[in-house]
Enzyme design. Structure first.
Site, PDB file in Angstrom:
ATOM      1  N   CYS A 104      -0.667  -2.934 -16.494  1.00 50.69           N
ATOM      2  CA  CYS A 104      -0.908  -1.796 -15.599  1.00 50.69           C
ATOM      3  C   CYS A 104      -0.359  -2.052 -14.202  1.00 50.69           C
ATOM      4  O   CYS A 104      -0.580  -1.274 -13.291  1.00 50.69           O
ATOM      5  CB  CYS A 104      -2.389  -1.429 -15.547  1.00 50.69           C
ATOM      6  SG  CYS A 104      -3.396  -2.732 -14.859  1.00 50.69           S
ATOM      7  N   THR A 117       0.303  -7.026 -13.101  1.00 45.75           N
ATOM      8  CA  THR A 117       1.461  -7.867 -12.761  1.00 45.75           C
ATOM      9  C   THR A 117       1.845  -7.813 -11.286  1.00 45.75           C
ATOM     10  O   THR A 117       2.692  -8.584 -10.851  1.00 45.75           O
ATOM     11  CB  THR A 117       2.672  -7.457 -13.623  1.00 45.75           C
ATOM     12  OG1 THR A 117       2.742  -6.035 -13.650  1.00 45.75           O
ATOM     13  CG2 THR A 117       2.535  -7.987 -15.029  1.00 45.75           C
ATOM     14  N   ASN A 118       1.204  -6.921 -10.519  1.00 45.54           N
ATOM     15  CA  ASN A 118       1.500  -6.939  -9.078  1.00 45.54           C
ATOM     16  C   ASN A 118       0.908  -8.202  -8.466  1.00 45.54           C
ATOM     17  O   ASN A 118       1.601  -8.999  -7.836  1.00 45.54           O
ATOM     18  CB  ASN A 118       0.886  -5.723  -8.381  1.00 45.54           C
ATOM     19  CG  ASN A 118       1.381  -4.424  -8.968  1.00 45.54           C
ATOM     20  OD1 ASN A 118       2.463  -4.379  -9.543  1.00 45.54           O
ATOM     21  ND2 ASN A 118       0.599  -3.360  -8.841  1.00 45.54           N
ATOM     22  N   ASP A 119      -0.399  -8.365  -8.663  1.00 42.68           N
ATOM     23  CA  ASP A 119      -1.024  -9.569  -8.127  1.00 42.68           C
ATOM     24  C   ASP A 119      -0.510 -10.815  -8.836  1.00 42.68           C
ATOM     25  O   ASP A 119      -0.320 -11.852  -8.215  1.00 42.68           O
ATOM     26  CB  ASP A 119      -2.553  -9.475  -8.270  1.00 42.68           C
ATOM     27  CG  ASP A 119      -3.156  -8.764  -7.062  1.00 42.68           C
ATOM     28  OD1 ASP A 119      -2.839  -9.167  -5.933  1.00 42.68           O
ATOM     29  OD2 ASP A 119      -3.906  -7.790  -7.260  1.00 42.68           O
ATOM     30  N   ARG A 165      -7.814   3.241  -9.849  1.00 44.20           N
ATOM     31  CA  ARG A 165      -8.218   2.322  -8.769  1.00 44.20           C
ATOM     32  C   ARG A 165      -9.310   3.032  -7.972  1.00 44.20           C
ATOM     33  O   ARG A 165      -9.018   3.869  -7.128  1.00 44.20           O
ATOM     34  CB  ARG A 165      -7.028   2.024  -7.872  1.00 44.20           C
ATOM     35  CG  ARG A 165      -5.915   1.216  -8.530  1.00 44.20           C
ATOM     36  CD  ARG A 165      -4.717   1.185  -7.593  1.00 44.20           C
ATOM     37  NE  ARG A 165      -3.762   0.147  -7.895  1.00 44.20           N
ATOM     38  CZ  ARG A 165      -2.560   0.371  -8.417  1.00 44.20           C
ATOM     39  NH1 ARG A 165      -2.175   1.582  -8.728  1.00 44.20           N
ATOM     40  NH2 ARG A 165      -1.726  -0.630  -8.627  1.00 44.20           N
ATOM     41  N   HIS A 211       0.812  -1.215   0.000  1.00 41.37           N
ATOM     42  CA  HIS A 211       0.000   0.000   0.000  1.00 41.37           C
ATOM     43  C   HIS A 211       0.849   1.270   0.000  1.00 41.37           C
ATOM     44  O   HIS A 211       0.680   2.152  -0.849  1.00 41.37           O
ATOM     45  CB  HIS A 211      -0.927  -0.041   1.223  1.00 41.37           C
ATOM     46  CG  HIS A 211      -1.850   1.116   1.324  1.00 41.37           C
ATOM     47  ND1 HIS A 211      -1.537   2.253   2.050  1.00 41.37           N
ATOM     48  CD2 HIS A 211      -3.058   1.345   0.766  1.00 41.37           C
ATOM     49  CE1 HIS A 211      -2.537   3.110   1.942  1.00 41.37           C
ATOM     50  NE2 HIS A 211      -3.481   2.581   1.176  1.00 41.37           N
ATOM     51  N   GLU A 222      -4.792 -10.882 -13.756  1.00 45.86           N
ATOM     52  CA  GLU A 222      -3.837 -10.799 -12.648  1.00 45.86           C
ATOM     53  C   GLU A 222      -3.810 -12.058 -11.808  1.00 45.86           C
ATOM     54  O   GLU A 222      -3.185 -12.081 -10.744  1.00 45.86           O
ATOM     55  CB  GLU A 222      -4.102  -9.554 -11.787  1.00 45.86           C
ATOM     56  CG  GLU A 222      -5.529  -9.384 -11.333  1.00 45.86           C
ATOM     57  CD  GLU A 222      -5.769  -8.078 -10.580  1.00 45.86           C
ATOM     58  OE1 GLU A 222      -4.802  -7.448 -10.130  1.00 45.86           O
ATOM     59  OE2 GLU A 222      -6.944  -7.709 -10.430  1.00 45.86           O
TER      60      GLU A 222
HETATM   61  C1  PEP Z   1      -1.928  -5.350 -10.105  1.00 45.55           C
HETATM   62  O1  PEP Z   1      -2.309  -6.249  -9.373  1.00 45.55           O
HETATM   63  O2  PEP Z   1      -0.956  -5.448 -10.861  1.00 45.55           O
HETATM   64  C2  PEP Z   1      -2.622  -4.053 -10.115  1.00 45.55           C
HETATM   65  C3  PEP Z   1      -2.271  -3.110 -10.984  1.00 45.55           C
HETATM   66  O3  PEP Z   1      -3.604  -3.853  -9.209  1.00 45.55           O
HETATM   67  P1  PEP Z   1      -3.390  -3.527  -7.669  1.00 45.55           P
HETATM   68  O4  PEP Z   1      -1.959  -3.155  -7.491  1.00 45.55           O
HETATM   69  O5  PEP Z   1      -4.333  -2.448  -7.345  1.00 45.55           O
HETATM   70  O6  PEP Z   1      -3.739  -4.835  -7.013  1.00 45.55           O
HETATM   71 MG    MG Z   2      -4.279  -6.219  -8.524  1.00 43.05          MG
END
Ligand code: PEP
Ligand code: MG
EC number: 2.7.9.1
Length: 857
Positions: free
Chosen positions: A810, A746-748, A540, A433, A724
């Site tokens: 993203c 790509t974060n998740d 978001r 976060h 994701e």
């Molecule tokens: C992700 O998961 O890559 C993403 C962009 O969403 P968030 O970071 O809000 O989970």
């Molecule tokens: Mg995500």
């Protein structure tokens, strides 16, 4: 005395060669310096004769196989002194210190006494004995430092000290001196510390060292003699200005250490200058420097010596410039038609742009490092420590810069992050976060500083060395280096100038990958527009609920006992969301805006501490025990894999319905005011099954029809899915026919592919990278082998099933240069990244396109 190179050819073998215009010298065999000297020779500049030793030769020397130095010295004038300079493949990798005055001995001292005077000759000899003793024979430096250099017998004392320490007389034979110098320089390149140092600068494990043995122009003499460096630009700004140092009767880089004793270069009312002392040599020097700029196609720092009014060019290196100067230099070289705009774009490293967008700790400042973690958001800021969002806001109200220190941040901290100048957390990783929000806001941020002890109850943090920093103490967060510093080091302001904009304009002309921005607020969108983002790639929407008034309504909605109560709370949120979207559409002025439906687990909006629970109970008019029980009941063991994303959309459909309506109503209202109708993009998060898409799509379509009927007007929208989860990648072929676009989160995806929590990775990420388990934090640079393979599979299957589907990335990797190269190679349509990374992404995308062109041609 002949010092200039002529066409004498000397080649002991292919590895030991006199630098002539045609000698077989390449950076990969003899090093960058040798190659540069050859270029200077080709330009017919007055370079003293130089012999280049290859990497292989130097490797052999380190193993004890010394070439015949008598033969080597025969190429130079019989009485000449020589120097040896390091020549690594990339000058940035460093090398051993240059050794001057090799060959100085009793005979040379007597000879030079005639021309220089006994004092100067003896001083030169004494200095050489000391240098040789310490750096070549590796004798105890104390034995020499204690000698008073002004004593009349300082030379004799030094020679005696040498003999005492080395148990043999100082070597008189120039060939012996040279052999020992070569051996010592070759060995020092192989030392562990030198290897670690250069590897830290990106040198390969087997990087080689070349050596250049050069006849000396002494810089000493009865006429104007001395040495210095000169460049045609100011290394801080990159603007044209003759800068440098010159010191009479000096050698090597003495002039750089001379302080006030150094002469000005150009005529200056403040004191004597080289231009006045040696006008002809100075004019010649300027001419050579200009020629070097033109033909070596770079701003060069010229190392020169003047001997009795006669100029010698000893070396040239690319001017070590600040980030701002490096950009301006590249742009000016192109404007002067010396390099092409494409070359200018390729010469600027993306991280240089990033450094310019934020204030930084001055590179020359003293750094008192008290902690380290993940460099989550670049830039640096100094402020007083605060431990809560409320205190951060109070501090901002007093106009006192503060650093928000938290174990980790949650939505309720967002306002505090806004109020703070930087953020420091104990936990978290590149996509936790604090990191995501920090980057979005452009706040410097270090997360996962787990080696510091965070004691928020006692309002203090404890550094690894035991030092305690309390609330109100001043610290600096360096989010570029991932370090926490005590106090307030000198800072460098952010600098966006015309050169920066010109370079990006050239970059835009080259790139074929579109760049959008991840923007959730009006400020983000504004920043992104200023940085010329091509639209919003990820809004978001949950970040829109963090404002104080909204949070309470959100909490009411979460606590609603019946669908009717929920709808009532959502009815309050609807106009707020509608206004948000309308504003985003207006700021982006016709550019696409992709809105992601609500993603996080609902409990993220609920308080965690007693005071917060009490406040909520008051706001909802419920007993605290009731609120506490409900909050606890909503807790999940692994919320990132729990009831969030589309799962909420399926189980609590009213939220998505409200958001879809808000988007459609805002679309109509924004379109009425503008000429081009707005076409919003709606994205569904955390999909892992086709049926999820079908259900949500049907409900959104239903809402669209309702709005169309109510308003009596038509509109279009695009629907997409955020890919994701690993399963979404694998079934992308099933999903693609139902959507207009897919965007890889790509974060998740990294979290789930590795089974690695985004919020906890910071605890061990540094250890993992340091021990080489991971080459780099996979939340920072996309893991091309694993996660990248899932992207490839997803992309291929999606395009096979729906060739028109728009595909993008993203996740935070959308702002990482290497990851951008990769996404372009896969054939994505755009990358979306946080606002302050947009310029970096534009440059990286252009570099990827240019590199591709070069490789194809
Ligand atoms: C992700 O998961 O890559 C993403 C962009 O969403 P968030 O970071 O809000 O989970
Ligand atoms: Mg995500």
């Amino acid at each position: 005395m002949q010092k200039y190179l002529n066409e004498v050819s000397f080649q002991l073998d292919r590895h030991i060669t006199l630098i002539t215009p045609t000698a077989p010298i390449q950076p990969a065999t003899h090093g960058g310096r040798a190659k540069c000297l050859q270029r200077l020779v080709r330009l017919k500049l007055p370079v003293p004769r130089t012999v280049a030793l290859s990497f292989d030769t130097v490797k052999a020397i380190a193993l004890g196989r010394i070439p015949d130095t008598k033969v080597l010295l025969s190429v130079f004038d019989a009485d000449a002194l020589v120097c040896v300079r390091p020549s690594s493949e990339d000058p940035d990798w460093g090398g051993p210190t240059t050794m001057l005055n090799i060959g100085m001995n009793d005979a040379a001292c007597a000879r030079l006494s005639e021309t220089l005077g006994a004092g100067a000759a003896r001083a030169l000899y004494r200095r050489w004995v000391q240098t040789y003793a310490v750096h070549v024979a590796r004798l105890d430096p104390d034995a020499f430092e204690e000698i008073d250099e002004d004593a009349p017998d300082a030379l004799e004392q030094s020679l005696r000290a040498y003999e005492d320490e080395a148990e043999e007389p100082f070597p008189q034979d120039p060939a012996t001196q040279l052999s020992e110098v070569l051996r010592s320089m070759a060995r020092s390149w192989e030392s562990v510390s030198a290897r670690l140092l250069r590897e830290a600068k990106g040198a390969p494990v087997d990087a080689g060292l070349g050596l250049a043995v050069q006849e000396m122009a002494l810089g000493l003499g009865r006429g104007e003699s001395g040495s210095g460096v000169l460049q045609l630009v100011d290394p801080e700004t990159g603007l044209p200005q003759v800068t440098g140092r010159y010191l009479s009767q000096s050698q090597g880089r003495d002039a750089l250490e001379a302080g006030k004793k150094a002469l000005f270069l150009t005529t200056d009312p403040r004191g004597p200058s080289l231009q006045e002392r040696a006008p002809e040599a100075f004019a010649e020097l300027l001419e050579h420097a200009a020629l070097m700029r033109q033909r070596l196609r770079a701003e060069m720092q010229v190392e020169f010596t003047i001997e009795n009014g006669r100029l010698f060019i000893l070396d040239g290196i690319v001017v070590p410039a600040s980030n701002a100067a490096a950009i301006r230099i590249a742009v000016r070289l192109s404007e002067d038609a010396i390099i092409t705009p494409q070359e200018a774009v390729m010469r600027v490293k993306p991280r240089m742009l990033s450094a310019l967008l934020h204030p930084q700790v001055d590179p020359g400042a003293t750094r008192d490092v008290i902690g380290a973690g993940i460099a989550a958001s670049p830039g640096a800021a100094t402020g007083r420590i605060v431990f809560s969002a409320t205190d951060a806001q109070a501090s901002a109200a007093r106009e006192e810069p503060c650093i928000l220190v938290r174990r980790e941040t949650a939505p309720e901290d967002v306002r505090g992050m806004h109020a703070a100048v930087a953020v420091l957390t104990e936990r978290g990783g590149m996509t936790s976060h604090a990191a995501v929000i920090g980057r979005g806001m452009g706040r410097p941020c270090v997360v996962g500083a787990s080696k510091m002890r965070f004691q928020p109850q006692r309002k203090q943090i404890v550094a690894a060395d035991g030092r305690v920093f309390k609330e109100g103490d001043i610290i600096t967060v360096d989010g570029t280096a991932g370090e926490v510093l005590a106090g307030a080091p000198k800072m460098q302001a952010a600098r966006l100038d015309d050169a920066f904009r010109t370079l990006l304009k050239w970059a835009d002309a080259e790139r074929d990958l579109r760049i959008r921005v991840n923007a959730d607020t009006v400020e983000d969108a504004q920043t992104a527009r200023d940085f010329a983002a091509g639209g919003i790639g990820l809004c978001r929407t949950e970040h829109m609920f963090f404002e104080p008034g909204r949070l309470t309504v959100m909490q009411e909605m979460i606590f609603a006992a019946t669908p009717e109560d929920r709808r009532a709370a959502l009815a309050q949120l609807l106009p707020i969301q509608r206004a948000d979207f309308k504003e985003l559409f207006a700021i982006m002025a016709g550019k696409p805006v992709c809105i992601r439906l609500f993603d996080p687990p609902l409990h993220e909006f609920l308080p965690t501490d007693r005071a917060g629970l009490r406040d909520l109970a008051e706001a909802l008019n419920l007993p605290v025990s009731d609120v506490t029980r409900r909050v606890e009941a909503m807790g999940e063991y692994n919320p990132m894999l729990g009831l969030r994303g589309v799962r909420l959309g399926i189980t609590v459909p009213e939220i998505y319905a409200m958001q879809a309506r808000a988007i459609f109503e805002a679309t109509l209202e924004a379109s009425r005011e503008g000429d081009d109708p707005v076409v919003p993009e709606i994205m569904i998060p955390l999909v892992s099954a086709r049926r999820e898409v079908e259900i949500v799509r049907a409900r959104i379509e239903q809402e669209a029809s309702a709005v169309r009927t109510e308003r009596g007007r038509d509109f279009t929208y695009r629907l997409g899915v955020m890919v994701e989860t690993p399963r979404a990648c694998l079934i992308a072929g099933d999903i693609a026919p139902h959507v207009d676009f897919l965007s890889f989160g790509t974060n998740d995806l990294t979290q789930m592919t590795y089974g690695l929590s985004r919020d906890d990775a910071g605890r061990f990420m540094n250890d993992y990278v340091q021990q080489g388990v991971f080459e780099e934090d996979p939340f920072h640079r996309l893991d091309q082998n694993g996660v990248g393979e899932l992207l490839r599979i997803g992309l291929e299957r999606a395009r096979a099933a729906n060739p028109d589907v728009i595909i993008s990335i993203c996740g935070e990797h959308g702002g990482n240069p290497e990851s951008i190269h990769f996404c372009r190679t896969l054939g994505m349509d755009y990358a979306s990244c946080s606002p302050f990374r947009v310029p970096v992404a534009r440059l990286a995308a252009a570099q990827a396109a240019i590199q591709d062109k070069i490789e194809r041609s």
